[in-house]
Design a protein around this motif. Sequence first.
Motif, short mmCIF file in Angstrom:
data_model
loop_
_atom_site.label_atom_id
_atom_site.label_comp_id
_atom_site.label_asym_id
_atom_site.label_seq_id
_atom_site.Cartn_x
_atom_site.Cartn_y
_atom_site.Cartn_z
N VAL A 238 8.49 10.92 -2.42
CA VAL A 238 7.07 11.30 -2.42
C VAL A 238 6.38 10.84 -3.71
CG1 VAL A 238 5.46 13.24 -2.41
CG2 VAL A 238 7.45 13.26 -0.87
N VAL A 239 7.04 11.08 -4.85
CA VAL A 239 6.48 10.63 -6.13
C VAL A 239 6.36 9.11 -6.15
CG1 VAL A 239 6.87 10.51 -8.62
CG2 VAL A 239 7.28 12.65 -7.39
N GLY A 240 7.38 8.43 -5.64
CA GLY A 240 7.35 6.97 -5.60
C GLY A 240 6.19 6.45 -4.76
N LEU A 241 5.89 7.13 -3.65
CA LEU A 241 4.76 6.73 -2.81
C LEU A 241 3.44 6.87 -3.56
CD1 LEU A 241 3.41 5.90 -0.16
CD2 LEU A 241 3.61 8.29 0.60
N VAL A 242 3.28 7.98 -4.27
CA VAL A 242 2.06 8.21 -5.04
C VAL A 242 1.91 7.14 -6.13
CG1 VAL A 242 0.88 9.80 -6.61
CG2 VAL A 242 2.05 10.70 -4.58
N VAL A 243 3.00 6.85 -6.83
CA VAL A 243 2.95 5.83 -7.89
C VAL A 243 2.64 4.46 -7.29
CG1 VAL A 243 4.32 4.62 -9.65
CG2 VAL A 243 4.52 7.10 -9.40
N PHE A 244 3.24 4.15 -6.14
CA PHE A 244 3.00 2.88 -5.48
C PHE A 244 1.52 2.71 -5.12
CE2 PHE A 244 2.57 0.88 -1.21
CZ PHE A 244 2.84 -0.43 -1.56
N LEU A 245 0.94 3.74 -4.49
CA LEU A 245 -0.47 3.66 -4.10
C LEU A 245 -1.38 3.57 -5.33
CD1 LEU A 245 -0.55 6.25 -1.17
CD2 LEU A 245 -0.56 3.76 -1.02
N GLY A 246 -1.01 4.32 -6.39
CA GLY A 246 -1.79 4.27 -7.62
C GLY A 246 -1.76 2.88 -8.25
N PHE A 247 -0.58 2.28 -8.27
CA PHE A 247 -0.46 0.94 -8.85
C PHE A 247 -1.23 -0.09 -8.02
CE2 PHE A 247 1.60 -3.20 -9.15
CZ PHE A 247 1.61 -3.40 -10.52
N GLU A 248 -1.11 0.00 -6.69
CA GLU A 248 -1.80 -0.95 -5.83
C GLU A 248 -3.31 -0.83 -5.95
OE1 GLU A 248 -0.03 -3.42 -3.64
OE2 GLU A 248 1.12 -2.80 -5.40
N ALA A 249 -3.80 0.38 -6.22
CA ALA A 249 -5.24 0.59 -6.37
C ALA A 249 -5.77 -0.02 -7.66
CB ALA A 249 -5.55 2.08 -6.33
N ARG A 250 -4.90 -0.18 -8.68
CA ARG A 250 -5.34 -0.64 -9.99
C ARG A 250 -5.05 -2.10 -10.28
NH1 ARG A 250 -4.09 4.69 -10.49
NH2 ARG A 250 -5.50 5.99 -11.73
N THR A 251 -3.97 -2.63 -9.69
CA THR A 251 -3.61 -4.02 -10.00
C THR A 251 -4.63 -4.98 -9.40
OG1 THR A 251 -1.80 -5.63 -9.93
CG2 THR A 251 -2.14 -4.32 -7.96
N PRO A 252 -4.97 -6.06 -10.10
CA PRO A 252 -6.01 -6.96 -9.60
C PRO A 252 -5.61 -7.75 -8.35
CG PRO A 252 -5.04 -7.80 -11.63
CD PRO A 252 -4.52 -6.41 -11.46
N ARG A 253 -4.31 -8.01 -8.16
CA ARG A 253 -3.84 -8.78 -6.99
C ARG A 253 -2.74 -8.01 -6.28
NH1 ARG A 253 -5.12 -14.29 -7.59
NH2 ARG A 253 -4.49 -14.48 -5.41
#
Length: 510
Positions: free
Chosen positions: A239-254
């Motif tokens: 669950v934590v990994g999913l949250v971190v994944f979505l957070g990273f994808e929302a911030r990374t430019p590509r």
Amino acid sequence: MFGQTMPKNRLPLVAAVYLGTFVALLDVSIVNVALPTIQQALHTDFGGLQWVVDAYTLCLSAFMLSSGLIGDRYGRKRSWLAGVGIFVAGSLICAIAPNLPALLAGRVVQGIAGSLLIPGALSILTQAFPDPRERAGVIGGWASFAAVSLVVGPVLGGILVQTVGWQSIFLINLPLGLFTIALGAVSIEETAHPEHAHLDLVGLALSILWLGALTFGLISAGESGWGDARTITAIIAGVVGLVVFLGFEARTPRPMLPLGLFRDVRFAVANVASFALGFTSYSSVFFFSMFLQQVQGWSPTQTGLRMAPAFLVQIVVSPWIGRLSARYGHSLLMTAGYILVGLSMLGMCWAGPSTPYAVLCTLFIINGLGNSLAIPTGSAAAMSYAPRERSGMVSAVINATRQSGLAIGIALLGALMSMRATSLLTGYLDDANVPNAEAVARAAISRHDFTTEAAIGEGGVHQLFATAYAGGFHAAMLTAAIAAFLTAALLVVVLAPAEARSARQAKQQA
């Protein structure tokens, strides 16, 4: 199957893409029928069987987003042909595997290859057929041909397992794969849109982490219970990994998963429905196969033949889906599909060791009709909700959500089935005054081991096992039915109005 409007010069291309999908999906259906035989040959438990399926689907879904980008960036033809070649190599590893870890390693390789093959197929077809009506018909034919593999797989797999051995279900991919490579190399034209593709290695690692941890935790729950420290740790990590994944994808430019695509509510709902389809209908093949063999006592070949009606319906109906979608819209057909899938699952809640096959056959047919409406319509809908130049990414997203649903479905529904069956069998054995009832029940459900010194003997344990296993199957099917009905409600409440608004806006602009 292909309709009247497809140019003949594209027939070899379509045949190559269809055959590639056939090769990838053939192993899914074959493996499900062979699972009880593999369990005995490799001396593994029920959790090990879940991993035989999930090692493939987990890698398929985790790598699929990056694989779609690879096709867009380096060439869709090149990446698709590489996928077929890697799949052949993975099949060879599985065929010569002496134990479960080696078999799982081969399944991982197959999953990585499948992540190139399946989204690559839709992307190649989308590029080759820019006309929406033509494309819908070809995608409908693709879904129909995929259903052929699901029909052939159980029957052919059952025959191979009983006559040659379980290794042969992987060896058959070698000649098929090599022929597919030859046909695709001469018929598919290369296309690429590198300006829209960037490999997101951090996102890939995070996606593998969260999905792998969550799957491990759910399978562990079926073996050790929800309160086990290993189970809790893995589920929290997922669950934590999913949250971190979505957070990273929302911030990374590509990002490898452009969350901006989900601002279109139609695309978002189509992907939720895709996940639900994997969770319910795709995972049901695993449970149907186990039920027919472990509860009703059919052989692998008999099991394949009895499951065939579900897939035969898809062969007949899927080619018509393009025309029906053009006339009635995506949301109506998808909703009807999920309702039918839910009804078939609900009906399975009354199936037992002595249920006549006529009843099961009717439920299989209903399930197949539901899939015929939901699978090609959902894929075509998602592809139409995004720009054509993002076809590789969109195809990858819709397939990744579906395969994620399958991985989670096998893990969660399998855990529910195992826990419920173990609980029921423990109660039955207690009533029969069998010592160490829980340990005997766990051995029977998990490892298919009926050894006991009790007065009822191994035969008595086996009879109680069939009834308890059916009870566990009912728990899994009821959960799947609820998920299908909730998805149908979501389509009615959200997708249908959104499609209507979009159609009105397009008409006004025209």
